[in-house]
Structure formats: C-alpha cells, structure tokens
Design a protein around this motif. Structure first.
Motif, PDB file in Angstrom:
ATOM      1  N   LEU A  57       0.830  -1.208   0.000  1.00  0.00           N
ATOM      2  CA  LEU A  57       0.000   0.000   0.000  1.00  0.00           C
ATOM      3  C   LEU A  57       0.863   1.257   0.000  1.00  0.00           C
ATOM      4  O   LEU A  57       0.909   1.967  -0.992  1.00  0.00           O
ATOM      5  N   ARG A  58       1.507   1.551   1.103  1.00  0.00           N
ATOM      6  CA  ARG A  58       2.504   2.629   1.179  1.00  0.00           C
ATOM      7  C   ARG A  58       3.534   2.185   2.213  1.00  0.00           C
ATOM      8  O   ARG A  58       3.202   1.453   3.133  1.00  0.00           O
ATOM      9  N   PHE A  65      -0.208  -0.435  12.168  1.00  0.00           N
ATOM     10  CA  PHE A  65      -1.312  -1.114  12.850  1.00  0.00           C
ATOM     11  C   PHE A  65      -0.879  -2.357  13.627  1.00  0.00           C
ATOM     12  O   PHE A  65      -1.715  -3.103  14.116  1.00  0.00           O
ATOM     13  N   GLU A  94       3.515   7.686   9.044  1.00  0.00           N
ATOM     14  CA  GLU A  94       2.210   7.046   8.845  1.00  0.00           C
ATOM     15  C   GLU A  94       1.424   6.975  10.151  1.00  0.00           C
ATOM     16  O   GLU A  94       0.201   7.028  10.156  1.00  0.00           O
ATOM     17  N   GLY A 100       4.253  15.140   8.022  1.00  0.00           N
ATOM     18  CA  GLY A 100       4.755  14.931   6.667  1.00  0.00           C
ATOM     19  C   GLY A 100       4.668  13.497   6.194  1.00  0.00           C
ATOM     20  O   GLY A 100       4.035  12.647   6.838  1.00  0.00           O
ATOM     21  N   ALA A 101       5.307  13.222   5.056  1.00  0.00           N
ATOM     22  CA  ALA A 101       5.276  11.892   4.448  1.00  0.00           C
ATOM     23  C   ALA A 101       6.526  11.706   3.598  1.00  0.00           C
ATOM     24  O   ALA A 101       7.181  12.678   3.210  1.00  0.00           O
ATOM     25  N   LEU A 102       6.855  10.431   3.329  1.00  0.00           N
ATOM     26  CA  LEU A 102       8.011  10.114   2.485  1.00  0.00           C
ATOM     27  C   LEU A 102       7.515   9.489   1.196  1.00  0.00           C
ATOM     28  O   LEU A 102       6.743   8.534   1.211  1.00  0.00           O
ATOM     29  N   THR A 103       7.959  10.056   0.067  1.00  0.00           N
ATOM     30  CA  THR A 103       7.431   9.654  -1.234  1.00  0.00           C
ATOM     31  C   THR A 103       8.571   9.174  -2.132  1.00  0.00           C
ATOM     32  O   THR A 103       9.745   9.296  -1.783  1.00  0.00           O
ATOM     33  N   ARG A 104       8.173   8.667  -3.285  1.00  0.00           N
ATOM     34  CA  ARG A 104       9.118   8.121  -4.262  1.00  0.00           C
ATOM     35  C   ARG A 104      10.220   9.132  -4.578  1.00  0.00           C
ATOM     36  O   ARG A 104       9.942  10.307  -4.805  1.00  0.00           O
ATOM     37  N   ARG A 106      12.803  11.474  -6.345  1.00  0.00           N
ATOM     38  CA  ARG A 106      12.662  12.289  -7.556  1.00  0.00           C
ATOM     39  C   ARG A 106      13.177  11.543  -8.792  1.00  0.00           C
ATOM     40  O   ARG A 106      12.578  11.606  -9.858  1.00  0.00           O
ATOM     41  N   LEU A 108      13.249   8.374  -9.317  1.00  0.00           N
ATOM     42  CA  LEU A 108      12.573   7.075  -9.431  1.00  0.00           C
ATOM     43  C   LEU A 108      13.513   5.900  -9.176  1.00  0.00           C
ATOM     44  O   LEU A 108      13.117   4.752  -9.269  1.00  0.00           O
ATOM     45  N   ARG A 146      11.827  10.846  -0.309  1.00  0.00           N
ATOM     46  CA  ARG A 146      11.610  12.273  -0.612  1.00  0.00           C
ATOM     47  C   ARG A 146      10.594  12.837   0.373  1.00  0.00           C
ATOM     48  O   ARG A 146       9.395  12.540   0.283  1.00  0.00           O
TER      49      ARG A 146
END
Lengths: 229, 81
Positions: A57-58, A65, A94, A100-104, A106, A108, A146
């Motif tokens: 999922l992420r 959980f 999470e 904030g959040a951590l994303t892919r 830049r 890739l 990121r």
C-alpha cells in the motif's frame, strides 16, 4: 539506560541496530517483536530500516497497525524517546507521530550511497552530542525518501527547529545537487514538536566503525545516551 | 456493493512517475498529452444496505488506511455488485 529495537516482518536493519548498540556502544539493548505490546522497560525505542509488511500500500502504512505500535504511540505520547531510521521514519509519519510523508525519490531510482548531512539543531536528545552546523557522513539506501509536508506545517517546523538534519554538499550548503532524493528543503531528518520523536532517512547504525566506512552515526546514539544520562 | 477507490497524488505534490510517463508519451509522438498523474486503483466488495452506507464505510477506510491525506486525494464510485 535500556534500548528496544522493534522487529517487524520485513525489517532488515534490526540486527545492525542491535550490533551498533550492544557491540559498539556497550548498551543494554534487546529486540522487541511486532506482535508484543510489552516494550520491556525500554527508555528509547528504535524502529529500524527495511520493508515492513512488504511496504504494501505505502511504506510504513501496515506496520502502523501492528500491536507493538500501539505501545510505541502511547510511549511517545508520554514523552518516551523514539528513533525511526529509514523505514522506521516512514512508519512514524504514517502513525502521525511525525508530520509529513516520504514519497518516491525524484529520480525514481533506489539510491544506495554515502551522503553528507548537516546537524541543524543540536539542542535535542538526538543531536546533543554534535554541534549545530556539524557535518556527518552517513549512508542512505532507499527508494522512497523524498520528504514532503504541507507548506504551513513546514514553516512551523522550520521556525521551531524541528528540522534536525539536512542534505548538504561538502561546504555545508543545502544545494539541489546535494539533495539525493528531491526532499523538500533538503530535509533528511525531522523531530516532532516536543522533540522526543526523531525520524531520519540516513542510517546511523551502518556508520559506527571505521571498518564500515565511517563512524559518524555514533553521534546520534551518543546523543540519546547523553540526554538520558 | 462494489466500491472503486481512485487514489491520486495531490496537486502540487511532485509526481515523478506521472512525469516519466508524460515524457515517454511525448517521445512516442503523443504531443497532445498534458500533465500525467499516476495513482492507485482499489476495488472493494462491501456488504451494505445502500450505496450511501457503502460509500461512507469506504470513506472511513480511506481516511484511516487506504490513502494518506498528506500526499494523496481519493474519490469513490459505488456499483451494485
């Protein structure tokens, strides 16, 4: 003081963290299982790197959980020290223990290299053994590092000094070319607004002996020991 | 009920995957293509008495787990299975 290092299914760096704490820093540390709610009187809980629950999922979304995280959230709300490294940082975001959040990345691409971070605020339990402005050389290895946060939240974080580490070049400048993954404001590590929860993408536990290519990671662990000592 | 969840990166959040797809499409000659956003699609079977009930249930799932409101938006479609 006592350390607890959580093992989730898919954790990779739990034993490296344990090695750093026990063998290098001669600390009382043990592994905590993700299904146990008992933190075994740990004074600091470490959420290690890896791919907890397959990063389905992420990254970090499922680990949040797990039973142990209920205790970690309680512990953090009561002021307990929590350190999240890489996947641990993603889990803390999470779980809403960090903003904030951590994303892919830049690019890739999965990045595995040594980078330089600057200690932006040394008045915290996680950085007090370093000087503000000090440069640390640490390894990173991630595909989703990121850091992003809403603009108003970022402004508050910058004002309060919650940005503890920033990616910089050899001169200590936070330039775009020194930013490995495209993180907003070159952010490599952040604390919550009460400074008892810290997440970072670089791996201090992989930099604890010269044989590993450097020992700057010790600064982070020493800070925690010093702050509780 | 069958509930379809469409999750996309928020506007303003850099979407490197969408950008890479956009560049590839342009290099194939699809010059009419504008910004591309790449997201996730999730299908859920939900026992519910009405479409409204199914939608509100799945909305709670999105807020708690399926989407991260810091970086993602979502929308739902409900179909009678």
């Amino acid at each position: 003081m006592k350390w607890g290092v959580v093992t989730f299914p898919g954790s990779l760096d739990d034993r490296d963290a344990l090695f750093a704490l026990r063998d290098v820093l001669e600390q009382d540390a043990e592994l905590l299982w993700h299904k146990d709610r008992d933190l075994r009187n740990a004074d600091c809980v470490v959420l290690p790197g890896g791919f907890s629950y397959g990063d389905y999922l992420r990254c970090g979304a499922m680990a949040r959980f797990s039973p142990v995280m209920e205790s970690v959230v309680d512990f953090a709300r009561r002021g307990g020290l929590v350190l999240g490294i890489c996947n641990g940082f993603q889990i803390l975001c999470e779980a809403h223990l960090l903003p904030g959040a951590l994303t892919r990345n830049r690019s890739l691409s999965f990045i595995c290299e040594r980078i330089i971070v600057k200690v932006e605020n040394s008045q915290t339990p996680f950085t007090c053994a370093a000087d503000s402005g000090e440069l640390l050389r640490l390894p990173i290895k991630h595909g989703e590092g990121r850091y992003v946060a809403p603009a108003d939240e970022l402004r508050r974080m910058e004002d309060r000094g919650q940005i503890l580490l920033r990616y910089v070049d050899q001169n200590g400048e936070a330039t775009d070319s020194a930013n490995p993954n495209g993180s907003t404001h070159c952010i490599a590590g952040v604390a919550n607004d009460t400074f008892n929860v810290f997440g970072l993408m670089p791996h201090p536990e992989h930099a604890v002996e010269p044989m590993l290519g450097g020992d700057d990671g010790i600064r982070i662990f020493r800070s925690i020991i010093q702050s509780l000592g | 009920m069958l509930v379809k969840v469409f999750i996309t990166p928020k506007r303003g959040v850099l979407d490197p995957q969408g950008r890479a797809i956009e560049h590839s499409l342009k290099s194939l000659g699809f010059n009419n293509v504008g910004q591309v956003r790449m997201g996730k699609y999730i299908e859920l079977e939900v026992a519910a008495a009405s479409s409204e009930e199914a939608a509100s249930e799945v909305k709670r799932m999105c807020d708690q787990l399926l989407a991260n409101s810091v970086i993602e938006d979502y929308r739902l479609e409900v179909e009678r299975a």
